[in-house]
Design a protein around this motif. Structure first.
Motif, short mmCIF file in Angstrom:
data_model
loop_
_atom_site.label_atom_id
_atom_site.label_comp_id
_atom_site.label_asym_id
_atom_site.label_seq_id
_atom_site.Cartn_x
_atom_site.Cartn_y
_atom_site.Cartn_z
N ASN A 9 -12.35 -10.35 2.21
CA ASN A 9 -12.28 -9.93 0.63
C ASN A 9 -12.43 -10.40 -0.07
OD1 ASN A 9 -11.91 -7.82 1.75
ND2 ASN A 9 -9.73 -7.60 1.68
N THR A 12 -16.10 -11.60 -0.59
CA THR A 12 -17.13 -9.73 -1.13
C THR A 12 -16.65 -9.70 -2.79
OG1 THR A 12 -16.37 -9.33 0.86
CG2 THR A 12 -17.84 -7.87 -0.73
N LEU A 13 -15.48 -9.87 -3.37
CA LEU A 13 -15.19 -10.09 -4.79
C LEU A 13 -16.74 -10.90 -5.31
CD1 LEU A 13 -11.74 -8.94 -4.28
CD2 LEU A 13 -13.02 -7.76 -5.44
N ILE A 16 -19.63 -9.72 -5.83
CA ILE A 16 -19.65 -9.17 -6.76
C ILE A 16 -19.25 -9.78 -8.42
CG2 ILE A 16 -18.74 -6.33 -7.71
CD1 ILE A 16 -17.28 -5.92 -4.72
N LEU A 67 -16.65 -2.55 -0.51
CA LEU A 67 -16.82 -3.76 -0.83
C LEU A 67 -18.42 -4.29 -0.34
CD1 LEU A 67 -13.48 -5.64 -2.31
CD2 LEU A 67 -14.56 -3.77 -3.74
#
Length: 224
Positions: A9, A12-13, A16, A67
């Motif tokens: 995560n 992925t964050l 972004i 996400l």
């Protein structure tokens, strides 16, 4: 040591979070430059790694499932817009096709939700089942990312023309495929097929929208 899910995560964050500076450097450099290339390489590598890392735990990762496609759509969608309409490095019709596919599919599902009378939970389960990634959708996403790399690295420029048409064919084909699945779902649930159901559900849709708007306006009036 962080769990595989948390690390996945995080990747992925971070992808972004890097989309705005990536686009800013892409425009400030007047096209693919050293900084935007470096950011792109990191985002592509993190996209390749987050899935395998998350699967190491063997448990479900609902946050990651939400996400990861969001990060891809932000990077590819906004990146294609800049490369097409700002820099002219990708045909504008191709970017329009990619955006059309996304808006059409999501817009159709929004219409089904408003007019079906389904609960939100049931609707999301049905939508997730039907829009679950398949080989055609994955091929389209991979081709879109591949064209990204072709544009950013001059040594791959000989693939540009072929890449444009491959992306176009796969994007259109996957869009048609998802539309067929959506049409079957509407038919199988008899949504919008019977007049009495159609008008009753349309009334519910209007009520939902008007209630939301009234709540926003009423809330703003009280705050004022």
């Amino acid at each position: 040591m962080p769990s595989p899910h948390r690390f996945a995560n995080f990747l992925t964050l971070s992808r972004i979070a890097l989309v705005p500076p990536f686009l800013a450097f892409l425009m400030s450099e007047g096209g693919p430059g050293p900084i935007s290339r470096t950011l792109l390489v990191y985002m592509v590598l993190s996209d390749l790694l987050d899935g395998p890392v998350a699967r190491r735990s063997g448990a479900d990762n609902p946050v990651g499932r939400f996400l990861d496609p969001l990060a891809d759509k932000l990077m590819v969608g906004l990146g294609y817009i800049v490369l097409s309409f700002k820099l002219g490095l990708i045909p504008s019709w191709l970017t329009a096709l990619i955006l059309w596919r996304f808006v059409l599919i999501r817009g159709l599902w929004g219409l089904v939700f408003l007019t079906s009378g389904m609960g939100l939970g049931s609707f999301l389960k049905l939508g997730n089942a039907l829009t679950k990634p398949n080989w055609l959708g994955k091929a389209a996403a991979d081709a879109q990312m591949g064209l990204f790399l072709v544009v950013f690295f001059p040594s791959l420029s000989f693939l540009h023309t072929a890449g444009v048409y491959i992306v176009a064919v796969l994007t259109a084909s996957s869009g048609i495929y998802y539309l067929i699945l959506s049409a079957r779902a509407v038919r199988d649930t008899e949504v919008l097929l019977r007049p009495q159901v159609r008008w009753r559900c349309l009334g519910r849709a209007i009520h939902r929208v008007s209630s939301t708007v009234a709540g926003l306006v009423w809330g703003d009036a009280h705050e004022a």
